[in-house]
Write a protein that holds these residues in place. Structure first.
Motif, short mmCIF file in Angstrom:
data_model
loop_
_atom_site.label_atom_id
_atom_site.label_comp_id
_atom_site.label_asym_id
_atom_site.label_seq_id
_atom_site.Cartn_x
_atom_site.Cartn_y
_atom_site.Cartn_z
N ILE A 3 0.62 -1.25 -0.15
CA ILE A 3 0.29 -0.41 -0.06
C ILE A 3 1.27 1.16 0.75
N LEU A 4 2.01 1.12 0.32
CA LEU A 4 2.95 2.49 0.35
C LEU A 4 4.18 2.65 -0.31
N LYS A 5 3.91 1.43 -1.50
CA LYS A 5 4.83 1.39 -2.57
C LYS A 5 5.50 2.80 -3.08
N ASP A 6 4.13 3.39 -3.86
CA ASP A 6 4.48 5.01 -4.76
C ASP A 6 4.64 5.58 -3.74
N TRP A 7 5.09 5.63 -2.59
CA TRP A 7 4.92 6.30 -0.65
C TRP A 7 6.35 6.86 -0.69
N THR A 8 7.33 8.28 -0.74
CA THR A 8 8.51 8.52 -1.35
C THR A 8 9.15 8.62 0.68
N LEU A 9 10.08 8.94 0.76
CA LEU A 9 10.28 8.39 2.09
C LEU A 9 10.51 9.97 3.22
N PHE A 10 10.27 10.68 2.81
CA PHE A 10 9.52 11.57 3.57
C PHE A 10 8.28 11.51 3.91
N GLU A 11 7.09 10.91 2.54
CA GLU A 11 6.33 10.86 3.29
C GLU A 11 6.04 9.38 4.12
N LYS A 12 6.30 8.58 3.88
CA LYS A 12 6.73 7.77 5.07
C LYS A 12 7.14 8.18 6.53
N LEU A 13 8.56 9.01 6.27
CA LEU A 13 8.51 9.11 7.66
C LEU A 13 7.71 10.47 9.08
N TRP A 14 6.76 11.63 7.66
CA TRP A 14 6.31 11.99 8.04
C TRP A 14 5.83 11.61 9.10
N LEU A 15 4.64 10.79 8.06
CA LEU A 15 3.20 10.20 8.64
C LEU A 15 4.06 9.35 10.00
N VAL A 16 4.95 8.58 10.17
CA VAL A 16 5.15 7.57 11.37
C VAL A 16 5.22 9.10 12.18
N THR A 17 6.08 9.95 12.18
CA THR A 17 6.82 10.95 13.24
C THR A 17 4.93 11.71 14.19
N PHE A 18 4.71 11.79 12.24
CA PHE A 18 3.17 12.79 13.45
C PHE A 18 2.20 11.64 14.25
N THR A 19 1.80 10.87 13.83
CA THR A 19 1.61 9.51 14.60
C THR A 19 1.88 9.62 16.37
N LEU A 20 3.60 8.98 15.97
CA LEU A 20 3.98 8.46 17.13
C LEU A 20 3.92 10.24 18.21
N VAL A 21 3.82 10.93 17.44
CA VAL A 21 3.52 12.96 18.53
C VAL A 21 2.29 12.30 19.41
N ASN A 22 0.33 12.12 18.05
CA ASN A 22 0.80 12.23 18.62
C ASN A 22 -0.29 11.38 19.65
N VAL A 23 -0.13 9.82 19.48
CA VAL A 23 0.47 8.55 20.77
C VAL A 23 0.62 9.60 21.94
N TYR A 24 1.82 10.32 21.61
CA TYR A 24 2.76 10.25 23.15
C TYR A 24 1.96 11.65 23.64
N LEU A 25 1.13 12.58 23.32
CA LEU A 25 0.36 13.91 23.63
C LEU A 25 -0.75 13.17 23.72
N PHE A 26 -0.92 12.18 23.57
CA PHE A 26 -2.39 11.75 24.07
C PHE A 26 -2.19 10.88 25.35
N PHE A 27 -1.02 10.67 25.64
CA PHE A 27 -1.16 10.21 27.39
C PHE A 27 0.11 11.18 28.31
N ALA A 28 0.65 11.83 27.52
CA ALA A 28 1.48 12.60 28.59
C ALA A 28 0.30 13.79 28.75
N TRP A 29 -0.60 14.51 27.87
CA TRP A 29 -1.19 15.50 27.82
C TRP A 29 -2.26 15.50 28.38
N ASP A 30 -3.03 14.07 28.29
CA ASP A 30 -3.95 13.27 29.06
C ASP A 30 -5.20 13.82 28.12
N ASP A 31 -4.86 14.04 26.65
CA ASP A 31 -6.16 14.20 25.68
C ASP A 31 -7.20 13.35 25.70
N THR A 32 -8.15 13.63 25.11
CA THR A 32 -9.66 12.85 24.66
C THR A 32 -8.68 11.99 23.57
#
Length: 231
Positions: A3-32
């Motif tokens: 599913i990610l075969k035509d994605w650039t390295l930037f696009e893959k790293l960008w998506l993974v980084t953003f997801t990890l940041v949001n998961v961290y904030l969910f626990f660290a800041w008691d997000d909804t």
């Protein structure tokens, strides 16, 4: 992954980084949980738009529904109406229109034929924005909304950007850039004034801003290549 075969390295790293940041904030800041769902589904949506993928609209259905719910809790009625009454139903329209305008030859993995605004189109678009912006701000003020001028500008620009997106116009990204800058300011003020904890909304809009800059770059290149193939 296929599913990610035509994605650039930037696009893959960008998506993974953003997801990890949001998961961290969910626990660290008691997000909804709604904040987490909105942020991640929204990011998947805009990244897929930047890549010209029809599947962006499926994640858009989730994001617009949950974002409207969160905005209602902060009294951002312009955002509520924009997402619940405009964005949400247009996701289904977008699926239909984009599927009916697929390109025969993909460039950088995109699936749809891309266009560009004419000078006349620019004139009509900007004039429409100014009129609706002023009128809508006064309506939000009458409804008792918060930060109505920023809310109105963000909402009006969003409507225009969404219409340009449905029409597959490259210039949509310039409007999305403006929308994202205003939305960051809107949520900073809303969170401070109401002592909110939906920090993921700020992260989401900041990510949207970076993605919209990338989207304009990518669509501009694809448009030139598609136009070259037609000559």
């Amino acid at each position: 992954m296929k599913i990610l075969k035509d994605w650039t390295l930037f696009e893959k790293l960008w998506l993974v980084t953003f997801t990890l940041v949001n998961v961290y904030l969910f626990f660290a800041w008691d997000d909804t949980i709604f904040g987490l769902i909105t942020s991640i589904s929204g990011m998947l949506c805009v990244v897929l738009v930047a890549k010209g993928k029809v599947s962006n609209y499926y994640f858009g259905i989730i994001q617009t529904g949950t974002y409207a719910y969160i905005s209602y809790g902060y009294g951002l009625y312009g955002e509520v109406m924009l997402n619940a009454l405009f964005y949400f139903p247009l996701q289904f329209v977008g699926i239909y229109l984009w599927k009916n305008h697929k390109t025969k030859h993909t460039v950088k993995g995109e699936e749809i034929q891309i266009s560009s605004l004419t000078k006349k189109g620019w004139g009509i678009t900007l004039s429409t924005f100014l009129v609706i912006f002023v009128l809508y701000a006064y309506l939000l003020e009458k409804l008792g909304g918060n930060v109505v001028w920023i809310d109105s500008a963000s909402t009006t620009l969003s409507v225009i950007a969404q219409i340009l997106m449905l029409k597959r116009l490259t210039e949509q990204w310039l409007f999305w850039i403006a929308v994202n800058v205003l939305s960051i300011a809107l949520w900073v003020k809303a969170l401070i004034l109401q002592d909110g904890n939906d920090v993921s909304m700020l992260v989401m809009w900041s990510a949207f801003l970076i993605n919209s800059i990338y989207g304009y770059y990518n669509w501009s290149k694809v448009y030139k290549k598609q136009k070259g193939e037609e000559i």
